[in-house]
Write a protein that holds these residues in place. Sequence first.
Motif, short mmCIF file in Angstrom:
data_model
loop_
_atom_site.label_atom_id
_atom_site.label_comp_id
_atom_site.label_asym_id
_atom_site.label_seq_id
_atom_site.Cartn_x
_atom_site.Cartn_y
_atom_site.Cartn_z
N ARG A 84 0.55 -5.97 14.97
CA ARG A 84 0.97 -4.73 15.60
C ARG A 84 1.42 -3.74 14.52
N MET A 85 1.28 -2.46 14.82
CA MET A 85 1.77 -1.41 13.93
C MET A 85 3.17 -1.01 14.38
N ASP A 86 4.06 -0.86 13.41
CA ASP A 86 5.44 -0.42 13.67
C ASP A 86 5.67 0.75 12.72
N GLY A 87 5.37 1.96 13.15
CA GLY A 87 5.41 3.12 12.26
C GLY A 87 4.32 2.97 11.22
N ASP A 88 4.71 2.96 9.93
CA ASP A 88 3.71 2.78 8.86
C ASP A 88 3.64 1.33 8.38
N THR A 89 4.27 0.42 9.13
CA THR A 89 4.30 -0.99 8.73
C THR A 89 3.44 -1.83 9.66
N LEU A 90 2.55 -2.63 9.06
CA LEU A 90 1.76 -3.59 9.83
C LEU A 90 2.52 -4.89 9.85
N ARG A 91 2.74 -5.44 11.04
CA ARG A 91 3.42 -6.71 11.20
C ARG A 91 2.45 -7.69 11.84
N ALA A 92 2.44 -8.93 11.34
CA ALA A 92 1.56 -9.95 11.89
C ALA A 92 2.29 -11.27 11.97
N ASP A 93 2.06 -11.99 13.06
CA ASP A 93 2.58 -13.35 13.24
C ASP A 93 1.41 -14.30 13.27
N LEU A 94 1.52 -15.40 12.51
CA LEU A 94 0.46 -16.39 12.40
C LEU A 94 1.04 -17.76 12.74
N GLY A 95 0.28 -18.57 13.45
CA GLY A 95 0.75 -19.93 13.75
C GLY A 95 0.38 -20.34 15.15
N GLN A 96 1.06 -21.33 15.65
CA GLN A 96 0.85 -21.76 17.03
C GLN A 96 1.84 -20.97 17.89
N LEU A 97 1.39 -19.80 18.31
CA LEU A 97 2.25 -18.86 19.01
C LEU A 97 2.21 -19.10 20.51
N LEU A 105 4.56 -11.75 8.82
CA LEU A 105 4.21 -10.95 7.65
C LEU A 105 4.50 -9.48 7.92
N ALA A 106 4.83 -8.73 6.87
CA ALA A 106 4.98 -7.28 6.97
C ALA A 106 4.31 -6.63 5.76
N PHE A 107 3.52 -5.60 6.04
CA PHE A 107 2.84 -4.83 5.00
C PHE A 107 3.22 -3.36 5.16
N ALA A 108 3.58 -2.70 4.06
CA ALA A 108 3.79 -1.26 4.04
C ALA A 108 2.58 -0.69 3.30
#
Length: 184
Positions: free
Chosen positions: A90-103, A118-121
């Motif tokens: 998902r995008m949170d402003g200018d930050t991409l956030r991702a969850d990986l695993g057995q969700l 994970l978080a990417f700017a």
Amino acid sequence: MPTVLRFTWQYRDETFEANGDGAVRRQGPDRARLDFFLSNGMAGGYAILVGDTLTVPGIDLVKRMLPPVPLLWASLGRLAVPPARDTVARMDGDTLRADLGQLRGSDASGADGRAWRLAFAGTALTRVERIEDGKVIEWMSRVPGADGTLRLQYVHERGKRRLAIAVSDTTIVEAFDDAIWRRR
């Protein structure tokens, strides 16, 4: 490109504190050597990271303070978490956030077992969290400091361990001698 990062570091847990200087020699895509020197000049240690193998000979201090391999790679800006079954981004402003695993559900807060957040700017990896059963167990962050340094922080929440690194200089070099990748 072969790169040398020079830094200062501080480590703290419930029974021990230490600090000093160090250097990382990094050679893409998957080699790094980390050298740590105590501030009193009495000792030091090193670790060699090749792919997903971390070798830490010598004193236990270095082994004690380093994060696990995926978080160690994250500190160097490389994403190297184990493969995961589910991914939610998902995008949170200018930050991409991702969850990986057995969700379960919409993110890692309902993870069944181990997951990664994970978080990417922009294109820069800024934070990696290891989550177990919906709780953040440990994390690594990469934040540019106001003074031009890169601030790295590793925290193990359960073990109450913290390693803070301030990268003061980054230099691109021609090459490294192959001997630095071998255990002495």
